[in-house]
Scaffold this active site. Structure first.
Site, PDB file in Angstrom:
ATOM      1  N   ASP A   1       3.424  11.945  -0.463  1.00 58.25           N
ATOM      2  CA  ASP A   1       3.295  12.436  -1.841  1.00 58.25           C
ATOM      3  C   ASP A   1       2.714  13.842  -1.823  1.00 58.25           C
ATOM      4  OD1 ASP A   1       4.253  10.101  -2.975  1.00 58.25           O
ATOM      5  OD2 ASP A   1       2.278   9.180  -3.145  1.00 58.25           O
TER       6      ASP A   1
ATOM      7  N   TYR B   1      -3.189   5.382   7.893  1.00 60.11           N
ATOM      8  CA  TYR B   1      -3.675   6.331   6.876  1.00 60.11           C
ATOM      9  C   TYR B   1      -5.185   6.221   6.736  1.00 60.11           C
ATOM     10  CZ  TYR B   1       1.204   6.364   5.215  1.00 60.11           C
ATOM     11  OH  TYR B   1       2.563   6.476   5.120  1.00 60.11           O
TER      12      TYR B   1
ATOM     13  N   ASP C   1      -2.575   7.144  -8.488  1.00 62.41           N
ATOM     14  CA  ASP C   1      -3.298   8.151  -7.693  1.00 62.41           C
ATOM     15  C   ASP C   1      -3.888   9.213  -8.615  1.00 62.41           C
ATOM     16  OD1 ASP C   1      -1.187   9.848  -8.349  1.00 62.41           O
ATOM     17  OD2 ASP C   1      -0.373   9.942  -6.324  1.00 62.41           O
TER      18      ASP C   1
ATOM     19  N   ARG D   1      -1.180   3.700  -2.537  1.00 57.10           N
ATOM     20  CA  ARG D   1      -1.761   3.850  -3.886  1.00 57.10           C
ATOM     21  C   ARG D   1      -1.622   2.561  -4.701  1.00 57.10           C
ATOM     22  NH1 ARG D   1       2.689   6.670  -7.057  1.00 57.10           N
ATOM     23  NH2 ARG D   1       4.312   6.975  -5.522  1.00 57.10           N
TER      24      ARG D   1
END
Length: 238
Positions: free
Chosen positions: A44, A72, A86, A178
């Site tokens: 993103d 992540y 998010d 997210r």
């Protein structure tokens, strides 16, 4: 005998927050005049970290590299829910954050480990009848999405200072971190959203071995060639 060009392979880029993954591809294509450039797994715009950029014949390996597991690191902000799950989205609700400990957060995170069915967020690049969901979301349209199976290998919080919690997650491709942040917030009862996200590992590749996007654009063609992971090296990575 296959003939390979020095640019047939991949470059590991550390993407900054701001540009889309496609922006990075476009900039490198233009800067180095390489006809075929792609990436292995969208980040993103607000996300940072490892973006595997495939060049030339390396683009043939993008599906293979995209299917690798990912790791992540990031931050979840509790008490605020957004429509995109998010920090880039519109605020949907704001609630007081209950007293929670790091142990309680990790007990909640543990409930997500293993196989889970995950619903893609409306603000995502998933296409329904050829139209990306985020384009429908911008028009205020909500459509039925199909939940998909993902696997969470590990999900752990390392620190918590209200309202921010730091976490690390290892998961299969296609996992919406997210969406997990949103669901953790629902379970805690105050809502939450993903504040920051950084991809640190994809398959055998680590962000430690990458070059920043800014620095990559300053290289000459021959300097970039020095950083290209050759096609055959990529083909053997699994």
């Amino acid at each position: 005998m296959h003939q390979f060009d020095p640019f047939d392979g991949a470059v590991l880029i550390d993407k900054p927050a701001g540009p889309t993954s496609h922006d990075v591809v476009d900039a490198l294509r233009r800067a180095f005049r390489i006809e075929k450039v792609g990436h292995c797994g969208t980040l993103d715009p607000n996300a940072t970290g490892l973006l595997i950029i495939v060049l030339g014949k390396g683009t043939k390996l993008s599906e293979k590299l995209m299917s690798d597991d990912k790791v992540y690191e990031g931050t979840i902000k509790f008490g605020e829910t957004t429509d995109s799950y998010d920090a880039g989205g519109e605020l949907v609700s704001s609630l007081p954050v209950p007293l929670i400990t790091l142990e309680e957060l990790n007990a909640t995170a543990a409930t997500f480990q293993g196989d889970i069915m995950q619903m893609p967020p409306m603000v995502s690049a998933v296409k329904i009848k050829g139209v990306p969901l985020y384009k429908m979301a911008r028009k205020g349209i909500e459509v039925e999405r199909k939940a998909r199976l993902v696997h969470i290998y590990s999900f752990q919080f390392s620190s918590y200072t209200e309202p921010f919690a730091q976490f690390r997650i290892a998961c299969t491709k296609g996992t919406y971190v997210r969406a997990l942040a949103h669901e953790v917030g629902q379970k805690i009862g105050c809502g939450a959203h993903l504040a920051t996200l950084r991809r640190v590992v994809s398959g055998k590749f680590d962000v430690k071995d990458s070059i920043t996007f800014e620095d990559a654009l300053k290289l000459s063609s021959s300097e970039l060639q020095q950083r290209v992971l050759p096609f055959l090296t990529l083909a053997q990575a699994n």
